[in-house]
Scaffold this motif. Sequence first.
Motif, short mmCIF file in Angstrom:
data_model
loop_
_atom_site.label_atom_id
_atom_site.label_comp_id
_atom_site.label_asym_id
_atom_site.label_seq_id
_atom_site.Cartn_x
_atom_site.Cartn_y
_atom_site.Cartn_z
N THR A 160 35.20 -25.40 31.38
CA THR A 160 35.60 -26.71 30.88
C THR A 160 35.66 -26.72 29.36
OG1 THR A 160 34.60 -27.78 32.80
CG2 THR A 160 35.03 -29.17 30.89
N HIS A 161 34.68 -26.10 28.71
CA HIS A 161 34.70 -26.04 27.25
C HIS A 161 35.87 -25.24 26.73
CE1 HIS A 161 30.18 -26.96 27.48
NE2 HIS A 161 30.82 -28.05 27.11
N CYS A 162 36.21 -24.16 27.40
CA CYS A 162 37.36 -23.34 26.97
C CYS A 162 38.66 -24.11 27.11
CB CYS A 162 37.42 -22.05 27.78
SG CYS A 162 36.14 -20.87 27.39
N ILE A 163 38.83 -24.80 28.20
CA ILE A 163 40.05 -25.59 28.41
C ILE A 163 40.16 -26.70 27.38
CG2 ILE A 163 41.20 -27.19 29.99
CD1 ILE A 163 40.13 -25.42 32.29
N THR A 164 39.04 -27.38 27.12
CA THR A 164 39.04 -28.46 26.13
C THR A 164 39.36 -27.91 24.74
OG1 THR A 164 37.41 -29.66 27.44
CG2 THR A 164 37.68 -30.33 25.15
N ALA A 165 38.78 -26.77 24.38
CA ALA A 165 39.05 -26.17 23.08
C ALA A 165 40.52 -25.80 22.96
CB ALA A 165 38.17 -24.95 22.87
N LEU A 166 41.11 -25.28 24.01
CA LEU A 166 42.54 -24.93 24.00
C LEU A 166 43.39 -26.18 23.82
CD1 LEU A 166 44.68 -22.73 24.36
CD2 LEU A 166 44.60 -23.20 26.81
N GLN A 167 43.05 -27.26 24.51
CA GLN A 167 43.81 -28.50 24.36
C GLN A 167 43.71 -29.05 22.94
OE1 GLN A 167 42.09 -30.92 27.45
NE2 GLN A 167 43.71 -30.41 28.89
N VAL A 168 42.53 -28.98 22.36
CA VAL A 168 42.35 -29.46 20.99
C VAL A 168 43.16 -28.60 20.02
CG1 VAL A 168 40.66 -29.73 19.13
CG2 VAL A 168 40.14 -30.57 21.42
N CYS A 169 43.19 -27.30 20.22
CA CYS A 169 43.99 -26.42 19.37
C CYS A 169 45.47 -26.75 19.46
CB CYS A 169 43.76 -24.96 19.74
SG CYS A 169 42.15 -24.33 19.27
N VAL A 170 45.94 -27.01 20.66
CA VAL A 170 47.35 -27.39 20.83
C VAL A 170 47.64 -28.71 20.12
CG1 VAL A 170 49.07 -28.13 22.53
CG2 VAL A 170 47.70 -26.09 22.95
N LEU A 171 46.70 -29.66 20.22
CA LEU A 171 46.90 -30.94 19.53
C LEU A 171 46.92 -30.76 18.01
CD1 LEU A 171 44.73 -33.43 21.61
CD2 LEU A 171 47.21 -33.24 21.53
N ILE A 172 46.06 -29.90 17.49
CA ILE A 172 46.05 -29.64 16.05
C ILE A 172 47.37 -29.01 15.61
CG2 ILE A 172 44.98 -28.22 14.26
CD1 ILE A 172 42.30 -28.74 15.71
N ILE A 173 47.88 -28.08 16.41
CA ILE A 173 49.15 -27.44 16.09
C ILE A 173 50.28 -28.47 16.11
CG2 ILE A 173 50.90 -25.81 16.95
CD1 ILE A 173 48.50 -24.04 17.87
N LEU A 174 50.29 -29.34 17.10
CA LEU A 174 51.32 -30.37 17.16
C LEU A 174 51.24 -31.30 15.96
CD1 LEU A 174 51.22 -31.31 20.96
CD2 LEU A 174 53.04 -30.10 19.75
N PHE A 175 50.00 -31.64 15.56
CA PHE A 175 49.82 -32.52 14.41
C PHE A 175 50.32 -31.83 13.14
CE2 PHE A 175 47.31 -34.41 10.99
CZ PHE A 175 47.60 -35.74 11.19
N CYS A 176 49.99 -30.55 12.98
CA CYS A 176 50.41 -29.82 11.78
C CYS A 176 51.92 -29.60 11.73
CB CYS A 176 49.69 -28.47 11.72
SG CYS A 176 47.94 -28.63 11.37
N LEU A 177 52.55 -29.48 12.88
CA LEU A 177 54.01 -29.30 12.93
C LEU A 177 54.75 -30.62 12.82
CD1 LEU A 177 54.35 -26.57 15.70
CD2 LEU A 177 54.59 -26.30 13.22
N ASP A 178 54.00 -31.70 12.60
CA ASP A 178 54.57 -33.04 12.43
C ASP A 178 55.32 -33.51 13.69
OD1 ASP A 178 54.71 -35.31 10.85
OD2 ASP A 178 56.71 -34.81 10.12
N LEU A 179 54.79 -33.14 14.83
CA LEU A 179 55.34 -33.62 16.10
C LEU A 179 54.43 -34.74 16.61
CD1 LEU A 179 56.16 -30.15 17.65
CD2 LEU A 179 57.78 -31.80 16.71
N GLN A 180 54.47 -35.85 15.90
CA GLN A 180 53.53 -36.94 16.13
C GLN A 180 53.63 -37.53 17.55
OE1 GLN A 180 51.21 -37.62 13.91
NE2 GLN A 180 52.07 -36.12 12.52
N ASP A 181 54.82 -37.64 18.08
CA ASP A 181 54.97 -38.23 19.42
C ASP A 181 54.24 -37.40 20.47
OD1 ASP A 181 56.51 -40.26 18.38
OD2 ASP A 181 58.41 -39.26 18.84
N TYR A 182 54.39 -36.09 20.41
CA TYR A 182 53.71 -35.21 21.36
C TYR A 182 52.20 -35.20 21.11
CZ TYR A 182 58.40 -33.57 22.35
OH TYR A 182 59.72 -33.51 22.68
N PHE A 183 51.81 -35.25 19.84
CA PHE A 183 50.39 -35.30 19.50
C PHE A 183 49.74 -36.53 20.11
CE2 PHE A 183 47.21 -37.17 16.67
CZ PHE A 183 46.20 -36.21 16.78
#
Length: 61
Positions: A20-43
């Motif tokens: 569960t912790h690994c999956i959550t960490a992966l989801q958070v990493c994807v959200l950070i990447i989306l935020f950094c790429l300025d894809l606010q809608d997906y974030f």
Amino acid sequence: VESINKPLDEEERRYYARVTHCITALQVCVLIILFCLDLQDYFYAGYVSIVLVAGFMVIGK
């Protein structure tokens, strides 16, 4: 999945907690990447889905 007829032992609890912790960490990493790429809608969609799942888990508890 734990049930009344089949409770999880301590080793299984630790395993599922680790997964569960690994999956959550992966989801958070994807959200950070989306935020950094300025894809606010997906974030925001990902963020809201995580919050909703957490809320439903608390309510279901």
